[in-house]
Design a protein around this motif. Structure first.
Motif, PDB file in Angstrom:
ATOM      1  N   PHE A 106       2.215  -6.310   8.593  1.00 46.66           N
ATOM      2  CA  PHE A 106       1.921  -5.826   7.243  1.00 46.66           C
ATOM      3  C   PHE A 106       2.343  -4.370   7.077  1.00 46.66           C
ATOM      4  CE2 PHE A 106      -1.079  -9.224   8.206  1.00 46.66           C
ATOM      5  CZ  PHE A 106      -0.760 -10.105   7.192  1.00 46.66           C
ATOM      6  N   ILE A 107       2.135  -3.576   8.124  1.00 53.53           N
ATOM      7  CA  ILE A 107       2.575  -2.178   8.071  1.00 53.53           C
ATOM      8  C   ILE A 107       4.094  -2.127   7.944  1.00 53.53           C
ATOM      9  CG2 ILE A 107       2.728  -0.006   9.368  1.00 53.53           C
ATOM     10  CD1 ILE A 107      -0.003  -0.819  10.645  1.00 53.53           C
ATOM     11  N   LEU A 108       4.778  -2.914   8.766  1.00 52.89           N
ATOM     12  CA  LEU A 108       6.241  -2.919   8.724  1.00 52.89           C
ATOM     13  C   LEU A 108       6.774  -3.385   7.368  1.00 52.89           C
ATOM     14  CD1 LEU A 108       6.953  -4.359  12.280  1.00 52.89           C
ATOM     15  CD2 LEU A 108       7.531  -2.049  11.476  1.00 52.89           C
ATOM     16  N   LEU A 109       6.110  -4.349   6.769  1.00 53.06           N
ATOM     17  CA  LEU A 109       6.580  -4.887   5.496  1.00 53.06           C
ATOM     18  C   LEU A 109       6.234  -4.023   4.293  1.00 53.06           C
ATOM     19  CD1 LEU A 109       5.776  -8.672   5.994  1.00 53.06           C
ATOM     20  CD2 LEU A 109       8.054  -7.644   5.800  1.00 53.06           C
ATOM     21  N   PHE A 110       5.061  -3.367   4.325  1.00 54.50           N
ATOM     22  CA  PHE A 110       4.554  -2.753   3.098  1.00 54.50           C
ATOM     23  C   PHE A 110       4.333  -1.243   3.131  1.00 54.50           C
ATOM     24  CE2 PHE A 110       2.855  -7.171   3.059  1.00 54.50           C
ATOM     25  CZ  PHE A 110       3.676  -7.651   2.041  1.00 54.50           C
ATOM     26  N   ILE A 111       4.469  -0.597   4.279  1.00 56.68           N
ATOM     27  CA  ILE A 111       4.096   0.819   4.352  1.00 56.68           C
ATOM     28  C   ILE A 111       4.941   1.694   3.425  1.00 56.68           C
ATOM     29  CG2 ILE A 111       5.550   1.507   6.318  1.00 56.68           C
ATOM     30  CD1 ILE A 111       1.903   2.576   5.712  1.00 56.68           C
ATOM     31  N   ARG A 112       6.211   1.412   3.316  1.00 56.93           N
ATOM     32  CA  ARG A 112       7.081   2.225   2.458  1.00 56.93           C
ATOM     33  C   ARG A 112       6.633   2.110   0.999  1.00 56.93           C
ATOM     34  NH1 ARG A 112       8.451   6.386   3.199  1.00 56.93           N
ATOM     35  NH2 ARG A 112       8.702   5.655   5.308  1.00 56.93           N
ATOM     36  N   ARG A 113       6.358   0.903   0.554  1.00 58.77           N
ATOM     37  CA  ARG A 113       5.904   0.709  -0.828  1.00 58.77           C
ATOM     38  C   ARG A 113       4.562   1.388  -1.067  1.00 58.77           C
ATOM     39  NH1 ARG A 113       6.914  -5.616  -0.928  1.00 58.77           N
ATOM     40  NH2 ARG A 113       8.953  -5.476  -0.010  1.00 58.77           N
ATOM     41  N   ILE A 114       3.669   1.260  -0.111  1.00 60.20           N
ATOM     42  CA  ILE A 114       2.346   1.891  -0.248  1.00 60.20           C
ATOM     43  C   ILE A 114       2.488   3.408  -0.293  1.00 60.20           C
ATOM     44  CG2 ILE A 114       0.137   2.309   0.929  1.00 60.20           C
ATOM     45  CD1 ILE A 114       0.410  -0.629   1.998  1.00 60.20           C
ATOM     46  N   PHE A 115       3.299   3.970   0.605  1.00 56.96           N
ATOM     47  CA  PHE A 115       3.500   5.420   0.616  1.00 56.96           C
ATOM     48  C   PHE A 115       4.141   5.892  -0.687  1.00 56.96           C
ATOM     49  CE2 PHE A 115       3.548   6.681   5.404  1.00 56.96           C
ATOM     50  CZ  PHE A 115       2.222   6.322   5.492  1.00 56.96           C
ATOM     51  N   ASN A 116       5.157   5.174  -1.157  1.00 57.35           N
ATOM     52  CA  ASN A 116       5.805   5.566  -2.410  1.00 57.35           C
ATOM     53  C   ASN A 116       4.832   5.518  -3.588  1.00 57.35           C
ATOM     54  OD1 ASN A 116       8.262   6.105  -1.203  1.00 57.35           O
ATOM     55  ND2 ASN A 116       9.073   4.065  -1.585  1.00 57.35           N
ATOM     56  N   PHE A 117       3.985   4.515  -3.604  1.00 57.66           N
ATOM     57  CA  PHE A 117       2.975   4.421  -4.658  1.00 57.66           C
ATOM     58  C   PHE A 117       1.993   5.592  -4.563  1.00 57.66           C
ATOM     59  CE2 PHE A 117      -1.296   3.054  -5.939  1.00 57.66           C
ATOM     60  CZ  PHE A 117      -1.068   2.799  -7.277  1.00 57.66           C
ATOM     61  N   LEU A 118       1.493   5.852  -3.369  1.00 55.77           N
ATOM     62  CA  LEU A 118       0.497   6.922  -3.194  1.00 55.77           C
ATOM     63  C   LEU A 118       1.074   8.310  -3.459  1.00 55.77           C
ATOM     64  CD1 LEU A 118      -1.426   5.665  -0.035  1.00 55.77           C
ATOM     65  CD2 LEU A 118      -2.224   5.672  -2.413  1.00 55.77           C
ATOM     66  N   LYS A 119       2.353   8.494  -3.196  1.00 60.10           N
ATOM     67  CA  LYS A 119       2.982   9.801  -3.432  1.00 60.10           C
ATOM     68  C   LYS A 119       3.015  10.172  -4.916  1.00 60.10           C
ATOM     69  CE  LYS A 119       5.990  10.439   0.532  1.00 60.10           C
ATOM     70  NZ  LYS A 119       7.386  10.601   0.956  1.00 60.10           N
ATOM     71  N   ARG A 120       2.819   9.203  -5.772  1.00 62.88           N
ATOM     72  CA  ARG A 120       2.779   9.504  -7.205  1.00 62.88           C
ATOM     73  C   ARG A 120       1.515  10.281  -7.572  1.00 62.88           C
ATOM     74  NH1 ARG A 120       4.191   3.768  -9.842  1.00 62.88           N
ATOM     75  NH2 ARG A 120       1.934   3.883  -9.980  1.00 62.88           N
ATOM     76  N   PHE A 121       0.537  10.273  -6.696  1.00 64.06           N
ATOM     77  CA  PHE A 121      -0.718  10.985  -6.931  1.00 64.06           C
ATOM     78  C   PHE A 121      -0.755  12.229  -6.054  1.00 64.06           C
ATOM     79  CE2 PHE A 121      -1.379   6.436  -7.457  1.00 64.06           C
ATOM     80  CZ  PHE A 121      -1.822   6.385  -8.776  1.00 64.06           C
ATOM     81  N   GLN A 122      -0.877  13.361  -6.681  1.00 61.09           N
ATOM     82  CA  GLN A 122      -0.815  14.640  -5.983  1.00 61.09           C
ATOM     83  C   GLN A 122      -1.811  14.706  -4.821  1.00 61.09           C
ATOM     84  OE1 GLN A 122      -1.517  18.006  -8.518  1.00 61.09           O
ATOM     85  NE2 GLN A 122      -0.257  19.336  -7.261  1.00 61.09           N
ATOM     86  N   LYS A 123      -2.955  14.102  -4.998  1.00 64.63           N
ATOM     87  CA  LYS A 123      -4.000  14.102  -3.974  1.00 64.63           C
ATOM     88  C   LYS A 123      -3.501  13.496  -2.658  1.00 64.63           C
ATOM     89  CE  LYS A 123      -8.607  12.865  -4.679  1.00 64.63           C
ATOM     90  NZ  LYS A 123      -9.617  11.885  -5.070  1.00 64.63           N
ATOM     91  N   PHE A 124      -2.684  12.446  -2.758  1.00 69.06           N
ATOM     92  CA  PHE A 124      -2.217  11.730  -1.569  1.00 69.06           C
ATOM     93  C   PHE A 124      -0.853  12.201  -1.072  1.00 69.06           C
ATOM     94  CE2 PHE A 124      -5.108   8.592  -3.534  1.00 69.06           C
ATOM     95  CZ  PHE A 124      -5.994   8.450  -2.470  1.00 69.06           C
ATOM     96  N   GLU A 125      -0.097  12.851  -1.920  1.00 74.56           N
ATOM     97  CA  GLU A 125       1.270  13.237  -1.550  1.00 74.56           C
ATOM     98  C   GLU A 125       1.315  14.078  -0.283  1.00 74.56           C
ATOM     99  OE1 GLU A 125       5.316  14.910  -3.668  1.00 74.56           O
ATOM    100  OE2 GLU A 125       3.382  15.351  -4.592  1.00 74.56           O
ATOM    101  N   LYS A 126       0.444  15.084  -0.191  1.00 73.17           N
ATOM    102  CA  LYS A 126       0.431  15.958   0.985  1.00 73.17           C
ATOM    103  C   LYS A 126       0.027  15.196   2.244  1.00 73.17           C
ATOM    104  CE  LYS A 126      -0.386  20.292  -1.384  1.00 73.17           C
ATOM    105  NZ  LYS A 126      -1.230  21.460  -1.517  1.00 73.17           N
ATOM    106  N   ILE A 127      -0.917  14.291   2.118  1.00 76.68           N
ATOM    107  CA  ILE A 127      -1.358  13.499   3.268  1.00 76.68           C
ATOM    108  C   ILE A 127      -0.220  12.628   3.787  1.00 76.68           C
ATOM    109  CG2 ILE A 127      -2.940  11.667   4.018  1.00 76.68           C
ATOM    110  CD1 ILE A 127      -4.939  12.782   1.915  1.00 76.68           C
ATOM    111  N   ILE A 128       0.469  11.956   2.875  1.00 73.30           N
ATOM    112  CA  ILE A 128       1.585  11.083   3.250  1.00 73.30           C
ATOM    113  C   ILE A 128       2.706  11.906   3.871  1.00 73.30           C
ATOM    114  CG2 ILE A 128       3.327   9.464   2.385  1.00 73.30           C
ATOM    115  CD1 ILE A 128       0.386   8.417   2.281  1.00 73.30           C
TER     116      ILE A 128
END
Length: 166
Positions: free
Chosen positions: A64-86
């Protein structure tokens, strides 16, 4: 890591089955199979049972990490709160992944197989994604790396001869 595993065992002991505790610990990032085997040993789970439980627990989230991590990270980066963490997670993974970049699959195997802090299947899956190593190549390499790390950790947690049943 041993203290974290010990804390989890202490918190859950008597509430759920020891095997389930070892499985849950193995699912968690950072602890993974290494922490699961330590927890299993603390609860006196038979070696072979512990090894299988912890291996499956560690490997379960990896596809699941291999399949979805990029999409999850790209989604979360849209929120300033998560961008720095990612960004920090990606930067830390890249710093630790020099050998993977140079040796690709062999480097990924060593990165996952050597049980050191900051390495393992979770970070290995993230590194594989960052370097665009396809799942059909990365998943088997990570699986063998986790198996190797399990053998090393078994020797440390259960004792080499105890792990082999002698």
């Amino acid at each position: 890591m041993e203290s974290i595993a010990h804390s989890i065992v202490a918190a859950l002991d008597g509430k759920i089955a020891p095997e389930l505790i070892a499985f849950i610990v193995s699912l968690l990032p950072v602890l993974e199979l290494r922490g699961g085997l330590i927890a299993a040993k603390l609860m006196d789970i038979e070696f072979w049972k512990a090894f299988v439980i912890c291996y499956v627990g560690n490997m379960l989230p990896i596809p699941f990490i291999l399949l979805f991590i990029r999409r999850i990270f790209n989604f979360l980066k849209r929120f300033q709160k998560f961008e720095k963490i990612i960004d920090k997670l990606e930067a830390r993974s890249l710093r630790k992944a020099d050998k993977v970049k140079k040796y690709r699959l062999w480097g990924l195997f060593l990165f996952v197989a050597i049980p050191l802090p900051g390495t393992g299947a979770w970070t290995g899956a993230l590194v594989a994604d960052i370097f665009d190593i396809r799942i059909k190549h990365s998943l088997p390499i990570i699986a063998v790396g986790v198996l190797t790390a399990g053998i090393i950790m078994s020797a440390l947690s259960y004792g080499l001869f105890g792990a082999l049943g002698f």
